[in-house]
Design a protein around this motif. Structure first.
Motif, short mmCIF file in Angstrom:
data_model
loop_
_atom_site.label_atom_id
_atom_site.label_comp_id
_atom_site.label_asym_id
_atom_site.label_seq_id
_atom_site.Cartn_x
_atom_site.Cartn_y
_atom_site.Cartn_z
N CYS A 88 6.24 -20.05 5.29
CA CYS A 88 7.27 -19.23 4.65
C CYS A 88 6.80 -18.78 3.27
CB CYS A 88 8.57 -20.02 4.54
SG CYS A 88 9.93 -19.10 3.79
N GLY A 89 6.77 -17.49 3.06
CA GLY A 89 6.34 -16.95 1.79
C GLY A 89 4.86 -16.75 1.65
N LEU A 90 4.05 -17.49 2.41
CA LEU A 90 2.61 -17.33 2.35
C LEU A 90 2.12 -16.20 3.25
CD1 LEU A 90 1.45 -21.06 2.32
CD2 LEU A 90 1.79 -19.51 0.39
N VAL A 91 2.87 -15.88 4.27
CA VAL A 91 2.57 -14.75 5.14
C VAL A 91 3.65 -13.70 4.90
CG1 VAL A 91 2.29 -13.97 7.51
CG2 VAL A 91 1.46 -16.23 6.85
N LYS A 92 3.25 -12.59 4.34
CA LYS A 92 4.20 -11.52 4.00
C LYS A 92 3.86 -10.27 4.81
CE LYS A 92 4.49 -13.15 -0.80
NZ LYS A 92 3.37 -14.14 -0.73
N ASN A 93 4.68 -9.26 4.69
CA ASN A 93 4.48 -7.99 5.37
C ASN A 93 4.76 -6.84 4.40
OD1 ASN A 93 5.23 -9.95 7.76
ND2 ASN A 93 4.26 -8.18 8.70
N PHE A 94 4.01 -5.77 4.59
CA PHE A 94 4.18 -4.60 3.73
C PHE A 94 5.51 -3.91 4.03
CE2 PHE A 94 -0.68 -4.22 3.69
CZ PHE A 94 -0.75 -5.02 2.56
N SER A 95 6.01 -3.23 3.03
CA SER A 95 7.19 -2.39 3.23
C SER A 95 6.80 -1.13 4.00
CB SER A 95 7.81 -2.04 1.88
OG SER A 95 8.24 -3.21 1.21
N LEU A 96 7.81 -0.33 4.32
CA LEU A 96 7.56 0.85 5.15
C LEU A 96 6.62 1.84 4.47
CD1 LEU A 96 11.04 1.63 6.74
CD2 LEU A 96 9.01 0.80 7.90
N MET A 97 6.79 2.06 3.19
CA MET A 97 6.04 3.10 2.48
C MET A 97 4.86 2.53 1.70
SD MET A 97 7.77 5.61 3.53
CE MET A 97 7.10 6.96 2.59
N ALA A 98 4.50 1.27 1.90
CA ALA A 98 3.37 0.69 1.17
C ALA A 98 2.07 1.37 1.58
CB ALA A 98 3.30 -0.81 1.43
N HIS A 99 1.21 1.57 0.61
CA HIS A 99 -0.05 2.29 0.83
C HIS A 99 -1.16 1.55 0.11
CE1 HIS A 99 -2.96 5.56 1.12
NE2 HIS A 99 -3.12 5.49 -0.19
N ILE A 100 -2.30 1.41 0.79
CA ILE A 100 -3.48 0.78 0.21
C ILE A 100 -4.46 1.88 -0.18
CG2 ILE A 100 -5.39 -0.81 0.59
CD1 ILE A 100 -3.65 -2.30 2.55
N SER A 101 -4.87 1.88 -1.42
CA SER A 101 -5.71 2.96 -1.94
C SER A 101 -7.10 2.92 -1.31
CB SER A 101 -5.82 2.85 -3.46
OG SER A 101 -6.46 1.63 -3.80
N GLY A 102 -7.67 4.11 -1.19
CA GLY A 102 -9.04 4.24 -0.71
C GLY A 102 -10.03 4.24 -1.85
N ASP A 103 -11.30 4.37 -1.49
CA ASP A 103 -12.37 4.33 -2.49
C ASP A 103 -12.59 5.72 -3.05
OD1 ASP A 103 -14.42 3.57 -4.09
OD2 ASP A 103 -15.92 3.35 -2.49
N SER A 104 -12.26 5.89 -4.33
CA SER A 104 -12.51 7.16 -5.04
C SER A 104 -13.36 6.94 -6.28
CB SER A 104 -11.16 7.81 -5.44
OG SER A 104 -10.34 8.00 -4.32
N SER A 105 -14.16 5.88 -6.25
CA SER A 105 -14.97 5.54 -7.43
C SER A 105 -16.13 6.52 -7.62
CB SER A 105 -15.52 4.11 -7.29
OG SER A 105 -16.28 3.97 -6.09
N HIS A 106 -16.40 7.40 -6.65
CA HIS A 106 -17.48 8.36 -6.80
C HIS A 106 -17.12 9.50 -7.76
CE1 HIS A 106 -14.80 9.92 -3.67
NE2 HIS A 106 -15.19 11.13 -4.06
#
Length: 615
Positions: A88-106
């Motif tokens: 409980c609490g150690l396994v979570k889930n993203f919300s509907l609109m959660a977004h993980i950023s991509g690599d734009s370091s270039h």
């Protein structure tokens, strides 16, 4: 040819299939659960599994701080969807609109900032009014007009000149301008508020626009945790209340705080918080249609409800999770009968006539796979129909459904233990070139290497696929289907005074300690093992029961209670009503293999009197 490539291939295959990552199997420092098999039982469980967030901490820890949600996880982590118990609490889930950023370091951020204003090199003492420019934690230099640089960078991001998930933070306390373009940052979208000529704030929203067009026109932008802490976001898009404070953004909808499984709960804001947590765990267990091409898939195990129905009450999120195309569950008519006491606590009574008409019926699919093997241009194992007299080591199973190519035909009905894939392999003398004459002298030159289904399984062969693998060898998959009809459970088992077979002998149910005793159970339908029970239930039962009493044991159980007896030459589970009148053997204890024979026709006596004791 410097090293054997099969070592790396087998190591990666083992790590990806089991999730155990370590240099060698003997090391104790191995990570468990790095890779997981995607859960495809239902469509909602698959989407939920893809958006799962696991904390790499031990489940035995008693600290509560890692299990709690942080304020910065607002609208990015679901507050309801988390398992019960140790995780409980150690396994979570993203919300509907959660977004993980991509690599734009270039992106050459130095050149972009230099086009806006001059970047001064680093010096020992900072000048008042100057801000340090940081790009992914690396210092670029000092700038004078940091506010103008931040406004121009946000304008470029809103018009599409910069990626939408680039973070731009103007920290007036530390005098820093932080720019993040690295990957792996958790962000979420929000409406951008603009001010018109009359000083009124508004949202630049127009109908008939796609999501990408909203991002390019600057109506929506992604905010990560660092940038969100420097914004003032309105929780409700009420245009009359936006002018009360200096809001910069506005939330899309309050329901976007929930995850996938919590979004399918109707009127979730009217429930208690634990009830939403329970439903988030149980909602993904509702059988339905896991995929539109379920009849063409060869998943290891899958279940398909025969007559799924769309829910009567829909939420807005269901339209975007394909609940109309892939429904789960049935709209059952529920009657609450409290007056006569027919309803037990936390349980239901189902109408048998409705079950006979097809309520909650489903089809279970199980796939078997096998392939030919080759070692140094010699076929080690190949598809074939083993024949008695020409093969040794044949199984005590039925080979009647195996065709000449070694595979079963679609439509064949298989029972427990039947051969599903026929394979043969050379005997040990085949690989020895010196003893080829010895193999020729004996007609038995092959050994049976067939695959059988488990004794506890049965069904009809639904489909057979035969193809070639990357080595050019034959590869086969067989899918077996079986009809599942709801049946009575066996939780109403025995009185609390009766004894249960454990590793310490027969122990009364009331004296069973789930942490101390290990009870007998059947593994894979064949082997008897002793495991620690998860729970111990006590129920009330009134109705007919079966009783068997001898000098060594006394059994009192319900009609559908499964007894582990020896009948037909092997130990197996049989219901008490099926054992009645048969001559069977009961296992005496876990240490000694001695058994007591029950007298014929007097094995079990049916009790018609009601049992008032707790069972």
């Amino acid at each position: 040819n410097i090293f054997n490539s099969n070592i790396i291939t087998k190591g990666l295959s083992y790590a990806l299939s089991t999730g155990n990552w370590s240099a060698t199997k003997t090391l104790n420092k191995n990570k468990v659960g790095v890779s997981q098999i995607l859960h495809r039982m239902t469509f909602s469980s698959m989407i939920s599994h893809l958006r799962r967030l696991s904390t790499p901490l031990g489940r035995e820890g008693k600290t509560t701080r890692p299990r709690q949600l942080h304020n910065t996880q607002w609208f990015t982590v679901c507050p309801s969807e988390t398992p019960e118990g140790q995780a409980c609490g150690l396994v979570k889930n993203f919300s509907l609109m959660a977004h993980i950023s991509g690599d734009s370091s270039h992106i050459d951020m130095v050149q972009i900032v230099s086009d806006i204003t001059k970047i001064k090199p680093m010096h020992a003492e900072g000048v008042p009014g100057e801000y340090i420019v940081l790009h992914n934690g690396c210092t670029l230099g000092y700038v004078d007009a940091a506010a103008r640089v931040a406004i121009e960078l946000r304008r470029m991001r809103r018009c599409g000149a910069l990626p939408c998930d680039v973070s731009i933070v103007l920290d007036n306390q530390k005098h820093e301008l932080r720019i993040h373009t690295d990957q792996g940052r958790l962000s979420r979208p929000a409406f951008v508020l603009y001010t018109n000529e009359r000083g009124k704030k508004y949202v630049n929203i127009e109908r008939d626009k796609t999501w990408k067009k909203y991002l390019k026109c600057g109506a929506i932008e992604y905010l990560d945790h660092d940038e969100e802490s420097w914004c003032l976001i309105a929780t409700c898009p009420d245009l009359d209340a936006l002018d009360d404070y200096d809001y910069t953004h506005c939330e899309m909808h309050p329901s976007m705080i929930l995850g996938v499984c919590a979004s399918i709960i109707p009127f979730a804001n009217h429930n208690q918080s634990p009830r939403n947590c329970y439903q988030s765990s149980m909602g993904k267990q509702a059988l339905g249609v896991s995929a539109l091409n379920f009849d063409q898939r060869y998943d290891a195990i899958s279940h398909v409800l025969l007559n799924p129905q769309k829910p009567l009450v829909l939420t807005r999120a269901m339209d975007y999770m394909f609940f109309r195309e892939l429904p789960a569950g049935v709209n059952a008519i529920v009657a609450i009968a409290c007056y006569s006491g027919q309803n037990q606590e936390d349980s239901i009574v189902i109408n048998k006539a409705a079950v006979d008409r097809g309520l909650f019926r489903s089809i279970a699919y199980k796939s078997y796979k096998d392939e030919e093997k080759r070692h140094n241009a010699v076929m080690v194992s190949e598809f074939d129909k083993p024949q008695a007299g020409k093969c040794i080591g044949m199984h005590a199973s039925s080979y009647e459904h195996i065709q000449s190519d070694g595979l079963v035909a679609p439509g064949a009905r298989l029972c427990g233990g039947d051969v599903v894939v026929g394979k043969t392999m050379p005997t040990g003398s085949t690989f020895d070139a010196v003893s080829m004459k010895k193999r020729a002298a004996t007609d038995v030159a092959r050994k049976d290497d067939s695959q059988c289904i488990k004794h506890s399984e049965s069904g009809i062969v639904d489909n057979v696929m035969l193809t070639n693998n990357h080595d050019g060898l034959k590869f086969a998959r067989i899918r077996i289907r079986s009809l599942r009809i709801p049946k009575l459970g066996d939780k109403l088992c025995i009185p609390v005074t009766d004894e249960i077979l454990t590793d310490a002998g027969w122990v009364a149910l009331a004296d069973i300690d789930i942490n101390k005793h290990r009870v007998a159970t059947l593994i894979d339908g064949e082997h008897l093992a002793f495991v620690h029970p998860s729970y111990k239930y006590i129920y009330d039962h009134r109705g007919p029961m079966y009783e068997y009493k001898s000098n060594s044991m006394h059994i009192l159980c319900t009609l559908n209670h499964r007894l582990y007896v020896k009948y037909g030459g092997k130990y197996q589970f049989m219901e008490a009503q099926d054992v009645y009148g048969l001559s069977v053997r009961f296992k005496h204890n876990s240490v000694c293999d001695e058994t007591k024979r029950a007298p014929a026709r007097e094995t079990l006596n049916r009790l018609t009197r009601p049992i008032d004791a707790n069972t």
